[in-house]
Design an enzyme around this catalytic site. Structure first.
Site, PDB file in Angstrom:
ATOM      1  CB  SER A  84      -0.891   0.067   1.248  1.00  0.00           C
ATOM      2  OG  SER A  84      -1.733  -1.028   1.326  1.00  0.00           O
ATOM      3  CB  THR A 186      -2.305   4.128   3.787  1.00  0.00           C
ATOM      4  OG1 THR A 186      -2.521   3.790   2.441  1.00  0.00           O
ATOM      5  CG2 THR A 186      -2.072   5.632   3.915  1.00  0.00           C
ATOM      6  CB  THR A 204      -0.893   6.031   0.506  1.00  0.00           C
ATOM      7  OG1 THR A 204      -1.613   4.844   0.161  1.00  0.00           O
ATOM      8  CG2 THR A 204      -1.422   7.179  -0.308  1.00  0.00           C
ATOM      9  NE  ARG A 214      -8.179   7.281  -5.290  1.00  0.00           N
ATOM     10  CZ  ARG A 214      -7.738   7.028  -4.066  1.00  0.00           C
ATOM     11  NH1 ARG A 214      -6.456   6.871  -3.837  1.00  0.00           N
ATOM     12  NH2 ARG A 214      -8.574   6.927  -3.068  1.00  0.00           N
ATOM     13  CB  THR A 237      -5.588   4.541   6.856  1.00  0.00           C
ATOM     14  OG1 THR A 237      -5.351   3.505   5.898  1.00  0.00           O
ATOM     15  CG2 THR A 237      -6.262   3.925   8.068  1.00  0.00           C
ATOM     16  N   GLY A 238      -7.751   4.413   4.578  1.00  0.00           N
ATOM     17  CA  GLY A 238      -8.986   3.831   4.061  1.00  0.00           C
ATOM     18  C   GLY A 238      -9.404   4.497   2.759  1.00  0.00           C
TER      19      GLY A 238
END
Ligand code: SD4
Length: 325
Positions: A84, A186, A204, A214, A237-238
């Site tokens: 990640s 991350t 990340t 992106r 994070t996520g």
């Protein structure tokens, strides 16, 4: 007015009462609590044990929080097994590893790189953007040019393992964020140093097999990371799109400014994610630390954890989650 008094006034005002409504015992209690500041301390997203250990070496040595968070963030960046972050990160859907990172120091300075390719340590490039340019964010080819001009080497970051995963993904080419199981590693890392100063960093490779170009929340000041040396720091994070929509890290710091404990602030920020509409279920985790060294960690769904090191040693804290209460 000193920091403690200012915080007390702000907090009391928030609660609807002025400072003068404080009784003497309450005032004493506040001062007593402030004295118990818990520092130095470092907290990071997920089980980033080596990263917080590395950051701790700096803090234990009396060094600055900004140096600690940069050193900590560089650990997963150079780890080929971390899919990640940095080297070994899963590529975008066209097979390119593209990196996002940012950093903030105790002065409120910020630096960020987005959509950066071929550089192992985007967090250090972000720090250089912060320290050597009049800008906050450099993107793509410009960020790469800046890195090369400043002594960073161009490297292929796509490992065989990541390439294989991408080739397997291409068979179906279906983009579905998976909760926790994408090895969401991350790293968002926050530190409070011995002088009581706060800094943070976040780095990340973004969501695996994302669209080319992106950019997620991680390099966005206020979304993936925010540090206010008067109050505290927070990181995320996520699923970055959800964090950006809710300006996650900044809202946590603002809640702390109004007197909320970091844990409550993370919980409230996680609760606000309930209104984000997505096709697939998603995960977001928040961590925070305030000026006293109190910490918080909450996520939307179960499975998130935070790594902490302080004078008591290392601990992995399983975060509570909104959807499991
Ligand atoms: C992003 N927030 O790019 C990042 C992804 C992440 O562990 O946290 N992965 O949206």
């Amino acid at each position: 007015m000193n920091f403690k008094m200012e915080i007390m006034i702000k907090r009391r005002n928030f609660l609807g009462a002025g400072l003068f409504a404080l009784s003497l015992p309450e005032l004493m209690l506040d001062l007593f609590n402030d004295k118990k500041a818990h520092k130095p301390i470092v907290i990071a997203t997920w089980k980033n044990t080596k990263a917080v250990d590395e950051a701790w070496k700096f803090l234990a040595d009396g060094k600055k929080a900004i140096d600690a968070v940069e050193a900590g963030a560089r650990i997963p960046e150079q780890d080929p097994n971390d899919t990640s972050v940095g080297f070994g990160g899963f590529p975008d859907r066209d097979g390119h590893v593209t990196l996002d990172a940012c950093i903030m120091n105790e002065k409120g300075d910020a630096g960020s790189v987005v959509f950066l390719e071929d550089i192992m340590h985007p967090v250090s490039v972000a720090r250089m953007v912060m320290e050597k340019t009049p800008h906050v964010i450099l993107a793509g080819a410009g960020a790469l040019q800046f890195a090369l001009e400043n002594g960073f080497n161009r490297e292929n970051l796509l490992t065989d393992k990541a390439k294989k995963a991408w080739e397997e993904w291409k068979i179906k080419s279906e983009y579905k964020p998976k909760i926790n199981v994408e090895r969401h590693d991350t790293i968002g890392i926050l530190a409070l140093d011995n002088s009581g100063d706060l800094s943070g960093a976040c780095t990340t490779s973004g969501l695996a097999f994302k669209m080319r170009g992106r950019v997620g929340d991680s390099p966005i000041i206020g979304a993936g990371l925010y540090v206010d040396n008067e109050v505290g720091a927070a990181t995320a994070t996520g699923l970055g799109e959800s964090v950006i929509k809710k300006v996650g890290a900044f809202s946590i710091v603002e809640m702390m400014r109004n007197g909320m404990h970091p844990d409550k602030a993370c919980k409230e920020a996680a609760r606000r994610l309930l209104s984000v509409k997505t096709k697939e279920p998603f995960q977001v985790g928040y961590i925070a630390v305030n000026k006293k060294g109190e910490t918080g960690a909450w996520s939307l769904r179960p499975g998130f954890a935070a790594s902490i090191v302080d004078s008591q040693g290392y601990r992995l804290v399983n975060a509570k989650s909104i959807l499991s209460e």
